[in-house]
Design a protein around this motif. Structure first.
Motif, PDB file in Angstrom:
ATOM      1  N   PHE A  99      -7.609  27.872  96.806  1.00 17.39           N
ATOM      2  CA  PHE A  99      -6.570  28.860  97.136  1.00 17.39           C
ATOM      3  C   PHE A  99      -5.327  28.502  96.344  1.00 17.39           C
ATOM      4  N   ASN A 100      -4.799  29.440  95.565  1.00 18.30           N
ATOM      5  CA  ASN A 100      -3.614  29.138  94.759  1.00 18.30           C
ATOM      6  C   ASN A 100      -2.350  29.152  95.625  1.00 18.30           C
ATOM      7  N   VAL A 101      -1.239  28.757  95.048  1.00 17.80           N
ATOM      8  CA  VAL A 101      -0.021  28.559  95.865  1.00 17.80           C
ATOM      9  C   VAL A 101       0.400  29.826  96.618  1.00 17.80           C
ATOM     10  N   TYR A 102       0.218  30.972  95.998  1.00 23.95           N
ATOM     11  CA  TYR A 102       0.643  32.216  96.660  1.00 23.95           C
ATOM     12  C   TYR A 102      -0.303  32.567  97.817  1.00 23.95           C
ATOM     13  N   GLN A 103      -1.595  32.350  97.591  1.00 24.87           N
ATOM     14  CA  GLN A 103      -2.550  32.593  98.685  1.00 24.87           C
ATOM     15  C   GLN A 103      -2.292  31.619  99.841  1.00 24.87           C
ATOM     16  N   ILE A 104      -1.894  30.392  99.497  1.00 25.61           N
ATOM     17  CA  ILE A 104      -1.604  29.399 100.540  1.00 25.61           C
ATOM     18  C   ILE A 104      -0.414  29.852 101.391  1.00 25.61           C
ATOM     19  N   VAL A 105       0.654  30.299 100.719  1.00 26.74           N
ATOM     20  CA  VAL A 105       1.843  30.770 101.451  1.00 26.74           C
ATOM     21  C   VAL A 105       1.467  31.964 102.332  1.00 26.74           C
ATOM     22  N   ARG A 106       0.705  32.873 101.759  1.00 25.07           N
ATOM     23  CA  ARG A 106       0.260  34.057 102.501  1.00 25.07           C
ATOM     24  C   ARG A 106      -0.529  33.654 103.756  1.00 25.07           C
ATOM     25  N   LYS A 107      -1.560  32.828 103.547  1.00 23.58           N
ATOM     26  CA  LYS A 107      -2.465  32.504 104.643  1.00 23.58           C
ATOM     27  C   LYS A 107      -1.797  31.605 105.697  1.00 23.58           C
TER      28      LYS A 107
END
Ligand code: MG
Length: 297
Positions: A233-241
């Protein structure tokens, strides 16, 4: 901009790294021109995007002589972990394909998260303290997100705007305890088990956070050598999730997992950290976070 926190002449302050060897003491510079800036880097981050604009404005308007007064040689300063008191330190497990492969684990279909208390934070160049009963001490190089803006249920396309910048974090782990317990908290929560630094590189200066090299050396031997593109999971997906679970707040730290090359997975024998070892975590566009391993008093 690369922000640092430092101690010089018995005083703690924060500033901007202006060269390999020099930093600009931002509150001291502001004082020269009677501008008021937040007293700490944590406060500056909480002010949000406005703070970066204020600093840019300050640097534009001051004269060279003021800058010289506020410039400090790194030889006369000790770098500190960039954040003094993050509301939370959230960490991801199993987030690099190469690290999952080296332990024959399955790729998770969702974030694997755990947390470290802020008492785990250690400054650059300070020791990682190994209690005598910990026999299998290990390192994990990680790109750490520094949250800049509060948010819950953050949309993927908005995620970037919630990130203030990035630093290096070493997710130090006592493998004997981590693997004995059913979860990871105890094995990863000893004091000094989260060295952080040497700086925070702001989002506009990091480049592509999904395409940075990330390395660990132990006593100059290259152990981890990967790219953030290997994240599940990239940094943006991490923040999202993550924001679907918990409200993210300014100064939160999110350690995004480690690539392959950790000590416990070394072949033919595991390679754990010993007293006196020097561990360097280096990430492209951030710098080198160096710590040695010391025994508890
Ligand atoms: Mg980790």
């Amino acid at each position: 901009v690369k922000f640092v926190r430092f101690r010089s002449a018995e005083r703690e302050s924060y500033g901007i790294q202006i060269s390999q060897d020099h930093i600009l003491d931002v509150p001291a510079l502001a004082q020269e021109v009677k501008q008021i800036l937040p007293p700490s880097l944590d406060d500056l981050i909480r002010l949000g995007e406005k703070s970066l604009a204020e600093i840019a404005h300050l640097i534009d308007k001051v004269h060279e002589k003021d800058k010289n007064i506020a410039t400090i040689s790194l030889r006369n300063a000790k770098l500190l972990a960039p954040l003094i008191s993050p509301p939370k330190i959230v960490c991801l497990g199993l987030n690099y394909h190469d690290h999952i492969a080296e332990q024959n684990a399955a790729v998770p279909d969702d974030l694997v998260i755990f947390m470290k208390p802020r008492t785990t934070i250690a400054d650059p160049n300070d020791p990682i303290v190994k209690p005598a009963f910990v026999k299998k001490l290990d390192y994990e190089a990680e790109l750490a997100i520094i949250v800049g803006k509060k948010g819950k249920d953050i949309k993927l396309e908005e995620a970037k705007h919630h990130i203030f910048g990035y630093t290096c974090l070493n997710d130090v782990s006592a493998r004997d305890i981590q693997f004995k317990d059913k979860q990871w908290t105890r094995g990863k929560s000893f004091d000094t088990f989260a060295p952080m630094g040497p700086c925070i590189t702001t989002t506009d200066q990091i480049g592509d956070p999904s395409n940075l090299w990330i390395r660990t050396r132990v006593n100059s031997e290259l152990r981890q050598n990967s790219r953030t593109g290997n994240m599940v999971f990239n940094v943006y997906q991490i923040v999202r999730k993550l924001s679907q679970v918990m409200t993210l707040e300014p100064c939160d730290v999110i350690a995004t997992g480690t690539p392959s090359g950790v000590g416990f997975a070394a072949k033919p024998e595991p390679k754990f950290l010993e007293l006196g070892d020097v561990v360097e975590v280096e990430i492209e566009n951030i710098g080198i976070l160096r710590n040695c391993v010391a025994g508890a008093n």
